[in-house]
Design an enzyme around this catalytic site. Structure first.
Site, PDB file in Angstrom:
ATOM      1  N   LYS A  12      19.533  26.532  53.142  1.00  0.00           N
ATOM      2  CA  LYS A  12      20.519  27.350  54.106  1.00  0.00           C
ATOM      3  C   LYS A  12      20.085  27.494  55.307  1.00  0.00           C
ATOM      4  CE  LYS A  12      18.807  31.362  54.435  1.00  0.00           C
ATOM      5  NZ  LYS A  12      18.209  31.979  55.666  1.00  0.00           N
ATOM      6  N   ASP A 142      18.862  35.859  48.912  1.00  0.00           N
ATOM      7  CA  ASP A 142      19.325  34.526  49.205  1.00  0.00           C
ATOM      8  C   ASP A 142      19.750  33.605  48.026  1.00  0.00           C
ATOM      9  OD1 ASP A 142      19.171  35.029  52.014  1.00  0.00           O
ATOM     10  OD2 ASP A 142      17.168  33.828  52.099  1.00  0.00           O
TER      11      ASP A 142
HETATM   12  O1  C5P Z   1      15.390  39.328  48.946  1.00  0.00           O
HETATM   13  P1  C5P Z   1      13.992  38.855  49.361  1.00  0.00           P
HETATM   14  O2  C5P Z   1      12.892  38.683  48.525  1.00  0.00           O
HETATM   15  O3  C5P Z   1      14.455  37.409  49.810  1.00  0.00           O
HETATM   16  O4  C5P Z   1      13.516  39.396  50.891  1.00  0.00           O
HETATM   17  C1  C5P Z   1      12.189  39.037  51.137  1.00  0.00           C
HETATM   18  C2  C5P Z   1      11.694  40.339  52.031  1.00  0.00           C
HETATM   19  O5  C5P Z   1      12.803  39.894  53.498  1.00  0.00           O
HETATM   20  C3  C5P Z   1      12.007  41.725  51.606  1.00  0.00           C
HETATM   21  O6  C5P Z   1      10.995  42.125  50.910  1.00  0.00           O
HETATM   22  C4  C5P Z   1      12.484  42.354  52.961  1.00  0.00           C
HETATM   23  O7  C5P Z   1      11.133  42.801  53.843  1.00  0.00           O
HETATM   24  C5  C5P Z   1      13.202  41.543  53.707  1.00  0.00           C
HETATM   25  N1  C5P Z   1      14.422  41.692  53.837  1.00  0.00           N
HETATM   26  C6  C5P Z   1      15.146  42.471  54.326  1.00  0.00           C
HETATM   27  N2  C5P Z   1      16.584  42.925  54.195  1.00  0.00           N
HETATM   28  C7  C5P Z   1      17.403  41.842  53.617  1.00  0.00           C
HETATM   29  C8  C5P Z   1      16.758  40.943  53.016  1.00  0.00           C
HETATM   30  C9  C5P Z   1      15.284  40.917  53.200  1.00  0.00           C
HETATM   31  O8  C5P Z   1      14.378  43.519  54.912  1.00  0.00           O
HETATM   32  N3  C5P Z   1      18.616  42.264  53.743  1.00  0.00           N
END
Ligand code: C5P
Length: 304
Positions: A12, A142
């Site tokens: 993406k 994602d």
């Molecule tokens: O959700 P995911 O594990 O992909 O997110 C990885 C990191 O990215 C999270 O631990 C956070 O630090 C950051 N993040 C965030 N806000 C979001 C998505 C991700 O701060 N909406």
């Protein structure tokens, strides 16, 4: 009974990524426009003998940077799916990567989405769309989008999805850097850059949605926006040269993809994209350049 399944899943990019203030749970509220592009990982899942558990092997670009233990997000996805489906978690996963690792293109999340779709096909009737979406949201922000693909608005921390009407397709040039950036690190850098500022809630962009509806690449290029871009550039100043090079080569627009460091450039059409790709390759500024069309479908079974 099917013993093995193969799933293909795209990367993406974010056509818009508007990031609100840091939340109490460590995430940020977002309004984003996800766009699935034709750069694919492939994942196969094969049943193994009872009690053998879940194993994973990874091949392809940057394979050595992907964990092959329980930290692997596809392994976590399969375990969650087995638990929900009340099926034995005795499966061998094999991943072939083309999506850059730690590149801001949701490569890990894509593999998790592929694993969920694969499990649903291996165990028919056990996992509905709601089950998959629920597990996906727990695995990463994602992952839900990559189950469906296409072009969608994401809100919440990215897991609340609304489809967007997009006419036709767009041709992108994807420029992959030598080494990745940590997503939490880029969000933390954004918080540091914003320290003391009054951060507004995240917002959408009607002009961007109009450009998508009209299939107007020039208008879309003008509306590309990523709040994480200054943070990625702060951590990796050399990315500014990559963005400049793409524009100098004639791209309609360019943007850091998600948390970076991959950059995505919008071209007029496929031939234009291939010209820009050749030009970017010869600059030597990036490790790898690919053409990718979007939008494309999310994780799909390609063979049993
Ligand atoms: O959700 P995911 O594990 O992909 O997110 C990885 C990191 O990215 C999270 O631990 C956070 O630090 C950051 N993040 C965030 N806000 C979001 C998505 C991700 O701060 N909406």
């Amino acid at each position: 009974m099917i013993d093995s399944i193969r799933v293909r899943v795209p990367a993406k990019i974010n056509l818009r990524l508007s990031v609100g203030p840091l939340r109490a749970d460590g995430y940020h509220d977002l309004v984003t426009v996800f766009h699935a592009v034709g750069l694919y990982d492939e994942l196969s899942i094969t049943r193994v003998g009872a009690g053998l558990g879940v194993s994973v092997q990874v091949a392809g670009e940057d394979a050595s940077a992907v964990p092959v233990d329980d930290d692997n997000i596809a392994v976590r996805a399969v375990r969650e799916a087995a638990h929900r489906a009340r099926q034995p978690a005795d499966l061998a996963i094999s991943i072939t990567k083309s999506i850059p690792v730690a590149g801001g293109m949701a490569g890990g999340s894509a593999d998790a989405a592929a694993a969920l779709v694969g499990c649903a096909a291996l165990w028919p009737g056990t996992l509905g769309a709601d089950d998959l979406a629920g597990i996906a949201a727990g695995l990463g922000s994602d992952v839900p989008f990559l189950l469906d693909g296409g072009t969608m608005i994401g809100s919440g921390r990215g897991e609340i999805l609304t489809p967007v009407l997009a006419q036709g397709g767009f041709d992108w040039v994807i420029a992959v850097s030598d080494s990745g950036l940590s997503t939490p690190g880029v969000y933390a850098e954004l918080d540091r850059l914003r320290a003391g500022a009054d951060v507004p809630p995240p917002s959408g962009d009607d002009a961007l949605l109009r450009a998508l509806r009209a299939g107007d690449a020039k208008a879309l290029a003008r509306r590309l926006h990523n709040d994480l871009q200054p943070a990625a550039l702060s951590l990796r100043p050399a990315l500014a040269r990559v963005l400049d090079a793409g524009i100098e080569l004639g791209a309609l627009g360019g943007i850091v993809s998600g948390s970076g460091p991959t950059c995505a450039f919008l071209a007029r059409d496929r031939d234009h994209a291939l010209d820009i790709a050749v030009g970017l390759t010869t600059t030597g500024l990036v490790r790898l350049v690919r053409h990718a069309a979007g939008p494309v479908d999310g994780a799909r079974v390609i063979a049993e």
